[in-house]
Design an enzyme around this catalytic site. Sequence first.
Site, PDB file in Angstrom:
ATOM      1  CE1 TYR A  32      -9.194  -2.785   0.545  1.00 35.39           C
ATOM      2  CE2 TYR A  32      -8.567  -0.676  -0.388  1.00 35.39           C
ATOM      3  CZ  TYR A  32      -8.230  -1.828   0.301  1.00 35.39           C
ATOM      4  OH  TYR A  32      -6.934  -2.037   0.733  1.00 35.39           O
ATOM      5  CG  HIS A  88      -5.154  -6.036  -0.597  1.00 29.91           C
ATOM      6  ND1 HIS A  88      -6.366  -6.075   0.058  1.00 29.91           N
ATOM      7  CD2 HIS A  88      -5.271  -6.883  -1.649  1.00 29.91           C
ATOM      8  CE1 HIS A  88      -7.172  -6.914  -0.594  1.00 29.91           C
ATOM      9  NE2 HIS A  88      -6.531  -7.403  -1.638  1.00 29.91           N
ATOM     10  CB  THR A 137      -7.248  -6.556   9.545  1.00 28.83           C
ATOM     11  OG1 THR A 137      -7.689  -7.643   8.734  1.00 28.83           O
ATOM     12  CG2 THR A 137      -7.613  -5.235   8.871  1.00 28.83           C
ATOM     13  CG  ASN A 163      -3.552  -2.655   6.978  1.00 36.80           C
ATOM     14  OD1 ASN A 163      -3.396  -2.168   5.848  1.00 36.80           O
ATOM     15  ND2 ASN A 163      -4.591  -3.398   7.301  1.00 36.80           N
ATOM     16  CE  LYS A 188      -3.847  -2.319   2.392  1.00 36.65           C
ATOM     17  NZ  LYS A 188      -4.799  -2.229   3.531  1.00 36.65           N
ATOM     18  CD  GLU A 205      -8.721  -8.774  -3.897  1.00 36.82           C
ATOM     19  OE1 GLU A 205      -7.601  -9.280  -3.644  1.00 36.82           O
ATOM     20  OE2 GLU A 205      -9.558  -8.500  -3.012  1.00 36.82           O
ATOM     21  NE  ARG A 230      -6.161 -12.362   4.626  1.00 34.59           N
ATOM     22  CZ  ARG A 230      -6.857 -11.226   4.726  1.00 34.59           C
ATOM     23  NH1 ARG A 230      -6.789 -10.300   3.765  1.00 34.59           N
ATOM     24  NH2 ARG A 230      -7.608 -10.980   5.768  1.00 34.59           N
TER      25      ARG A 230
END
Length: 148
Positions: A49, A115, A91, A112, A9, A126, A85
């Site tokens: 999103y 993604h 998160t 954070n 990000k 995505e 993940r």
Amino acid sequence: MEKTFLMVKPDGVQRNLIGKIVQRFEEKGFKLAGAKLMLVSNELAEQHYGEHKERPFFGELVEFITSGPVFAMVWEGEDVIATARNMMGKTNPSEAAPSTIRGDYGITVGKNIIHGSDSPESAEREIKLFFDESELITYEKVDTTWIY
Ligand code: DAT
Ligand code: MG
């Protein structure tokens, strides 16, 4: 082989974390299928999103992800969606375990760092949203037989 969409990000790019993040997935043994530095338009952000449209933080989320370049990637490997993940951490970085990306580099949920797709369905959606098929490369890696 399974594919996932990962994105450093704008905060991760500004904090010079692209290399460290790429290194984690390379060293784990996953294969990079595509990557690019890019700006996310408002339209793309709202599509990406879309599931969070009704959440109170949606406006901030779109503003943040469009605030500067992101580093978009497609990674490939066995169970790469769930494993990535786990490597990202929870998160909210305050709950993310040490040695995860968010646990090591983040403090607040709004910034954070990374993604990652959360299911095979979101990964497919995505990847299509961010990459043209011609931008993804199919190739053999010499270390494959020593990983699997
Ligand atoms: P993840 O990015 O772990 O898949 P998510 O899909 O639930 O998490 O949310 C997407 C992003 O929205 C998340 O990375 C950061 C932001 N976000 C989530 N919950 C938030 C909250 N309570 N306040 C502010 N931003 C939030
Ligand atoms: Mg999510």
